[in-house]
Design an enzyme around this catalytic site. Structure first.
Site, PDB file in Angstrom:
ATOM      1  N   HIS A 150       0.846  -1.207   0.000  1.00 51.09           N
ATOM      2  CA  HIS A 150       0.000   0.000   0.000  1.00 51.09           C
ATOM      3  C   HIS A 150       0.874   1.248   0.000  1.00 51.09           C
ATOM      4  CE1 HIS A 150       0.656  -0.615   4.438  1.00 51.09           C
ATOM      5  NE2 HIS A 150       0.752   0.718   4.437  1.00 51.09           N
ATOM      6  N   HIS A 206      -5.995  -2.247   3.752  1.00 48.41           N
ATOM      7  CA  HIS A 206      -5.909  -1.032   2.930  1.00 48.41           C
ATOM      8  C   HIS A 206      -5.000  -1.233   1.733  1.00 48.41           C
ATOM      9  CE1 HIS A 206      -2.427  -0.637   5.492  1.00 48.41           C
ATOM     10  NE2 HIS A 206      -2.149   0.619   5.210  1.00 48.41           N
ATOM     11  N   HIS A 220       4.529   7.166   3.166  1.00 46.79           N
ATOM     12  CA  HIS A 220       5.333   5.945   2.978  1.00 46.79           C
ATOM     13  C   HIS A 220       4.744   5.036   1.913  1.00 46.79           C
ATOM     14  CE1 HIS A 220       2.373   4.536   6.083  1.00 46.79           C
ATOM     15  NE2 HIS A 220       2.396   3.426   5.385  1.00 46.79           N
ATOM     16  N   HIS A 252       0.315  -1.684  14.670  1.00 46.10           N
ATOM     17  CA  HIS A 252      -0.708  -0.643  14.518  1.00 46.10           C
ATOM     18  C   HIS A 252      -2.011  -1.119  15.152  1.00 46.10           C
ATOM     19  CE1 HIS A 252       1.481   1.623  11.544  1.00 46.10           C
ATOM     20  NE2 HIS A 252       1.501   0.651  10.666  1.00 46.10           N
ATOM     21  N   TYR A 261       8.992   1.189  10.290  1.00 45.47           N
ATOM     22  CA  TYR A 261       9.172   2.305   9.353  1.00 45.47           C
ATOM     23  C   TYR A 261      10.654   2.613   9.269  1.00 45.47           C
ATOM     24  CZ  TYR A 261       4.178   3.131   9.591  1.00 45.47           C
ATOM     25  OH  TYR A 261       2.824   2.985   9.523  1.00 45.47           O
ATOM     26  N   GLU A 271       7.824   1.141   4.644  1.00 42.24           N
ATOM     27  CA  GLU A 271       7.279   0.333   5.742  1.00 42.24           C
ATOM     28  C   GLU A 271       7.355  -1.122   5.312  1.00 42.24           C
ATOM     29  OE1 GLU A 271       3.018   0.805   6.367  1.00 42.24           O
ATOM     30  OE2 GLU A 271       3.116  -0.088   8.349  1.00 42.24           O
TER      31      GLU A 271
HETATM   32  C1  M3P Z   1      -0.145   2.740   8.568  1.00 44.91           C
HETATM   33  C2  M3P Z   1      -0.749   1.446   8.242  1.00 44.91           C
HETATM   34  C3  M3P Z   1      -0.128   7.347  10.118  1.00 44.91           C
HETATM   35  C4  M3P Z   1      -0.553   5.969  10.206  1.00 44.91           C
HETATM   36  C5  M3P Z   1      -0.051   4.967   9.528  1.00 44.91           C
HETATM   37  C6  M3P Z   1      -0.621   3.648   9.474  1.00 44.91           C
HETATM   38  C7  M3P Z   1       0.787   7.831   9.075  1.00 44.91           C
HETATM   39  O1  M3P Z   1       0.959   2.975   7.921  1.00 44.91           O
HETATM   40  O2  M3P Z   1      -0.168   0.733   7.434  1.00 44.91           O
HETATM   41  O3  M3P Z   1      -1.818   1.137   8.776  1.00 44.91           O
HETATM   42  O4  M3P Z   1      -0.539   8.146  10.899  1.00 44.91           O
HETATM   43 FE    FE Z   2       1.286   1.740   6.195  1.00 49.29          FE
END
Ligand code: M3P
Ligand code: FE
Length: 314
Positions: A150, A206, A220, A252, A261, A271
């Site tokens: 993604h 996603h 990213h 997450h 990351y 990522e």
């Molecule tokens: C992810 C993901 C931010 C959250 C990132 C979440 C940039 O990268 O893969 O779920 O706040």
């Molecule tokens: Fe991500």
């Protein structure tokens, strides 16, 4: 019919040799093509199309465009009509605009990001083939990423001036391109401002995400790994190769992904993302993260703000 999945990201890099070394040796991609302009095309071992990443020489970092693959060539006209009706100008770029790639429908998102849709990219096959394949190839390198998973785009958000391109982009993707929202972050009084949105067009949590910020950019691009153990090993590879890690292995809340990351040599954030999290179905209810819990959504264990994570991007 319509969009199937993310197809590639075209990325600006400042030192091509260092960038190719990074994507080959850290992520484990292979270079499949170099064009006359010096652009380098790479793929992961488990991908079957010619490339999922284009590196273009530049004097700055950032994303040129993100591309999605559609099922049929005729989908391009169908999606063009929907986008134009939504007020988005589009252009059909002829076959060969990118090598080994069919014609592309190009348009700009309300956030300013350039998006391409295409139906054809040269098939070259995965590294294990399709007849009695082994589960992984012998010459796996680095993190051994399976595929581009993604991209997360930072989108201009300024509620005081009524600017919310997270919301506008989300409408384009849901109303024109057949994506559905899996998760969102809602902030402000009554949670009225949708400050971030995760969207799927397949069955992963996603394929693209939009997060609000002071200016638009690339947060990213993410590559898929099988398991938490593979995430740990990917971090070992990064330590060995002295890659700048931004956030060490963690989870997450949003998407339930297991993650690291880190930065490529030009400062583009990467990522490595493991675990399907959940099977995303189009009729699933949307998960909402509230302002007081948004950092648990981003880094589930600590729930603590990491300002550099949202402030630094290309
Ligand atoms: C992810 C993901 C931010 C959250 C990132 C979440 C940039 O990268 O893969 O779920 O706040
Ligand atoms: Fe991500």
């Amino acid at each position: 019919m319509g969009v199937m999945r993310i197809g590639h990201v075209s990325l600006k890099v400042m030192d091509m040799e260092a960038a190719v070394r990074h994507y080959e040796q850290v992520l484990g991609m292979k270079t499949t093509m170099v064009d006359k302009a010096g652009n380098v095309y790479l793929k992961c071992w488990d991908e079957w199309d010619r490339y999922s990443l284009v590196l273009t020489p530049s004097d700055s970092a950032g994303m040129n465009h993100v591309a999605f693959k559609v099922r049929d060539d005729s989908d391009l006209e169908m999606l063009q009509q929907r986008l134009e009706k939504h007020g988005i100008s589009t252009a059909l770029l002829p076959e060969g605009t990118l090598p080994s790639t069919g014609r592309m429908l190009q348009f700009q998102l309300p956030s300013g990001h350039d998006v391409r849709l295409y139906a054809m990219k040269e098939y070259v096959g995965t590294d294990v083939g399709i007849t009695n394949p082994d589960p992984w190839p012998d010459d796996i390198r680095g993190a051994g990423a399976h595929w581009l998973d993604h991209a997360l785009l930072m989108c201009e958000l300024n509620p005081a001036d009524g600017i919310n391109t997270v919301e506008e982009n989300t409408r384009v993707f849901t109303e024109c391109l057949g994506f559905f929202v899996t998760e969102q972050i809602c902030v402000g009084p009554g949670g009225e401002v949708r400050a971030a949105c995760w969207l799927s067009v397949s069955n992963t949590p996603h394929d693209i995400a939009f997060v609000g910020g002071p200016k638009s950019g690339l947060h990213h691009l993410a590559f898929f790994l099988d398991s938490w153990h593979d995430v740990l090993k990917a971090a070992d590879v990064m330590a060995k190769k002295q890659v700048k890690i931004d956030v060490a292995p963690t989870r997450h809340g949003i998407t339930r992904g297991e993650t690291i990351y880190f930065f490529d040599p030009s400062g583009n954030r990467n990522e490595t993302f493991a675990g399907l999290g959940y099977l995303a179905q189009p009729d699933r209810p949307v998960t909402t993260w509230t302002e007081d819990k948004l950092w648990n959504g981003i880094f589930y264990h600590t729930g603590e703000a990491v300002p550099s994570f949202t402030d630094v991007y290309t």
